[in-house]
Each structure stands twice: as C-alpha cells, then as structure tokens.
Design an enzyme around this catalytic site. Sequence first.
Site, mmCIF file in Angstrom:
data_model
loop_
_atom_site.group_PDB
_atom_site.id
_atom_site.type_symbol
_atom_site.label_atom_id
_atom_site.label_comp_id
_atom_site.label_asym_id
_atom_site.label_seq_id
_atom_site.Cartn_x
_atom_site.Cartn_y
_atom_site.Cartn_z
ATOM 1 N N LYS A 107 0.863 -1.184 0.000
ATOM 2 C CA LYS A 107 0.000 0.000 0.000
ATOM 3 C C LYS A 107 0.893 1.225 0.000
ATOM 4 O O LYS A 107 2.052 1.155 0.408
ATOM 5 C CB LYS A 107 -0.868 0.025 1.266
ATOM 6 C CG LYS A 107 -2.122 0.864 1.122
ATOM 7 C CD LYS A 107 -3.173 0.133 0.318
ATOM 8 C CE LYS A 107 -4.405 0.957 0.078
ATOM 9 N NZ LYS A 107 -5.485 0.124 -0.498
ATOM 10 N N ASP A 147 -6.562 4.022 -5.593
ATOM 11 C CA ASP A 147 -7.292 3.916 -4.326
ATOM 12 C C ASP A 147 -7.966 5.276 -4.140
ATOM 13 O O ASP A 147 -8.260 5.952 -5.133
ATOM 14 C CB ASP A 147 -6.304 3.565 -3.196
ATOM 15 C CG ASP A 147 -7.003 3.110 -1.925
ATOM 16 O OD1 ASP A 147 -7.428 1.960 -1.870
ATOM 17 O OD2 ASP A 147 -7.108 3.901 -0.973
#
Length: 417
Positions: A107, A147
């Site tokens: 991430k 995202d």
Amino acid sequence: MADSSLNPFLRAQQAFKEAVETLNLEPAVYELLRQPLRFFEVAVPFIRDDGTLQVFTGYRAHHNDALGPTKGGLRFHPDVNADEVKALSMWMTVKCALLGLPYGGGKGGIACDPEQLSELELERLSREYIRSIASVIGPDKDIPAPDVSTNPQIMAWMVDEYSRIRGENTFGMITGKPLVIGGSAGRVEATGRGLLLAVREMARQINIDFTQSRVAIQGFGNVGSVAALAATELGARVVSVSDKEGGIFNPDGLDIKDVLAYKQVHRNVTGYPQSEPIANADVLELPVDILIPAALENVITADNAGRIRARIVGEGANGPTTEEADNILFEKGVMVVPDILANAGGVTVSYFEWVQNQMRFYWTEEEVFRRLEEMMGAAIEAMHDMHEHYGVSLRRAAYLVAVDRIAQAMRVRGWLR
Ligand code: NAD
C-alpha cells in the site's frame, strides 16, 4: 475479533495474532506478519504552478511477499499516515492470499489534498512520487493501483514516468490503467460484479436458490449499481436500492436498467415511478434473503443488527458492520460475507490486468468475468469450509484461510524456524 477501539494498525496486528493462535502456528508467523517487511517514507518535492517548491510526504509499504510481489493501492489524502498505510498493506496481504492471487500485500500514498492541486500539479506530483520510489517498485516487486482520490489518468502518468526511468515500456508495473495502455476489460465493473458473484456462491453454499431470492442494496454508486444490475441479470429480484437522498422499494422487483436511466436524469433514485419511497435505514431491515451495504461504513450496528432479516449480508462497502453487530449477526446465523472478500473483485481483476500485460495478450470482458467468477467462488468455498471447521464467523475464517496460506509459503521458503 480485533478490538475496534484500536487504531487500524493495532487492529490488523490483533487479527493476525488471533489467526496464528487459532491455527496453532509457529509464533514466528506472527512475528513476521505484525509489521511490514519493508516500509518506505519519502520526501516528494514538486514545483507548484507559481514556481515555488513544495515537499509532501509519501509512503510505500511492502507488508509480506512470501506469496509473490506486493500489490496494493495508492491514496492521495490529507490523512494518509504511516500507521494507516501499514494497516492497509496488511489487509492487502490477507485479501490477496484469500483470493489465491500470487501476491503479497502492499500500500502507499501521499499525505496531500488533491483538491488543492491543479491538473498539472497533480501530474508533476504523481511523476515525482514514482521517481522517489522507482527502485522499490516494479512488475516483479511491488505493483501499485488506484485507491482513494487516484484514478486511471494518474496511473497513466505513473506508468509513463516509470517506463521513462527504465527506458522501456513497463505496463505491468501498475494496474487500473486506461484500456488503451494495457488496462483490463471489466475493471470498472469488477468490484460490483465480484461482490454479486461472491454472494451468489455463498447462497449456493447454504442451499439458497439465488434465482428465487430477494435482494436489497444500500448505495447505488459504482459498486451498488453494478451489483444490482448483475443480480437481476443472474435471475434474482432486487426489491430495493438507495442512495444518499433515500431509497426506493418494489416488492415485485425493480427494473434496474430503468432505475439507472432514471438516476442519470434525476441524479438520485428517489422519485422513481414504479416504486414506494423508503428510508435508508429501513432498507437494511427489509424481509429479503440478501442484503448488500454498498455505501458507508458502520451502518449495521448493535442498534439495528437484531432487526436484520437477510440470511446473507454481502459487505460491498468497507467496514459496514461494527464489531458488536458482527457478533449479533453471527449468533443469529446470518452469513456476513466480509468486505475483505466481498469487495475483492477489484484486486482480482487488477491481477488479470497484470497477467495480460505480462502476456501482451488481452481478454474479452466475458473471459475476465468468467475467471472472476472462478476465483471468487473458490475463495468463498475455502472461507466457508474454514468457518465450518472452526465454528467461527466468516470474517475470522477469511483470516484463517489467508494466514494459513501465507504461513505455508513462508515455511517452504525457509523463513520459519
Ligand atoms: P460511489 O461514490 O460510486 O457510490 C456511493 C453510493 O452510496 C452512492 O449511491 C451514494 O449516493 C450512496 N450514499 C452515500 N451516502 C449514503 C447514505 N448516507 N445512505 C445511503 N447511501 C449513501 O462509491 P463506490 O465506489 O460505489 O463505493 C462504495 C463503497 O464500496 C465504499 O465504502 C468504498 O470504500 C467501497 N469499495 C469500493 C471499491 C470500488 O472499486 N469502487 C472497492 C472496494 C471497496
């Protein structure tokens, strides 16, 4: 399950700890999973339109790569911080392992407010971020994706920057790209479609005839509307949908294509003619077989969980069920397909995008959806088996499947002693 009063990083750690203990695995499994294997914090300098230099903080976490290169989104948001990025990378490890993807979890993000940036500033910042982390990402190392507040255009700038650095086109270094430069068919619909396929397989596992079932969906955006369309396409009756202005209800089933056309004109579903109005909270308590919260977090709470009448809840949104509500639903025998699996269609089609980039051979939407169905189905089955074996909720079972797979990989690779 993990104490929801803790911060996301501590919660993710606690969930790993519980899984390692339940599976009776070597303590070293937890020691390796309790933090990212690698974590990068970078200063990202970029030139504003007025010629001044500004420096933002960027992050990238590689949580665990025992099963393959790390994979996970990039978020541009003022609240992005080290603990959040670490926690999200841990959840990606679980998601990928649960879906059987040959990936670990990653991430990243930049602490910034994209709304304060011009288009050119956004491009410069995206390119600078890639320059800052270029040595630690790549198609066989770590593969970012969109995202919160990042999109296909940003992925396009990033793949371009990385390809310039490498001196060769490297489409497989990022996913969620526009179709014309290696994006995948079906990527936009992937989450909603995958959600519905997961729920349908759950119904099959517990002997509910999907074609006879009634479905209610809270949230009629990208995820909810695609799931609604797929539900009707696959033979179920969608009796209620809602958006932030309220919901609509028709016990005989809504014509979802027509509702979508209505929403295009009126911006909301409220006022749709062949229906009765219904409050958003009441959508959750309808006498249906399948309930899909696909809008916000924490909508199913200790207050309303006792009144949920659905037999299956498919968590399209992230975290729509509080921990207390989760326990109540488990006691009632409601099958809550957890977000970590229910909304994993996106990362699964991201994986397909990467595969197609590596092969330089592209699939039709039909082929993408067929493979998505296979992978979502296999994950549901593995989770359901674990649920039956250990007598735990599907959410806990999802962690058990994932942690067991990661531990096996770490064991054969010689990481555990
Ligand atoms: P979206 O913005 O396209 O749609 C959100 C929908 O929820 C809209 O219909 C909106 O009107 C509705 N809504 C907002 N407030 C509401 C309220 N108070 N009551 C009822 N409805 C309300 O967002 P999306 O992409 O469909 O995402 C929905 C959820 O799914 C989010 O929790 C998101 O984090 C999660 N999710 C999305 C993806 C994806 O690929 N888009 C992937 C994983 C998880």
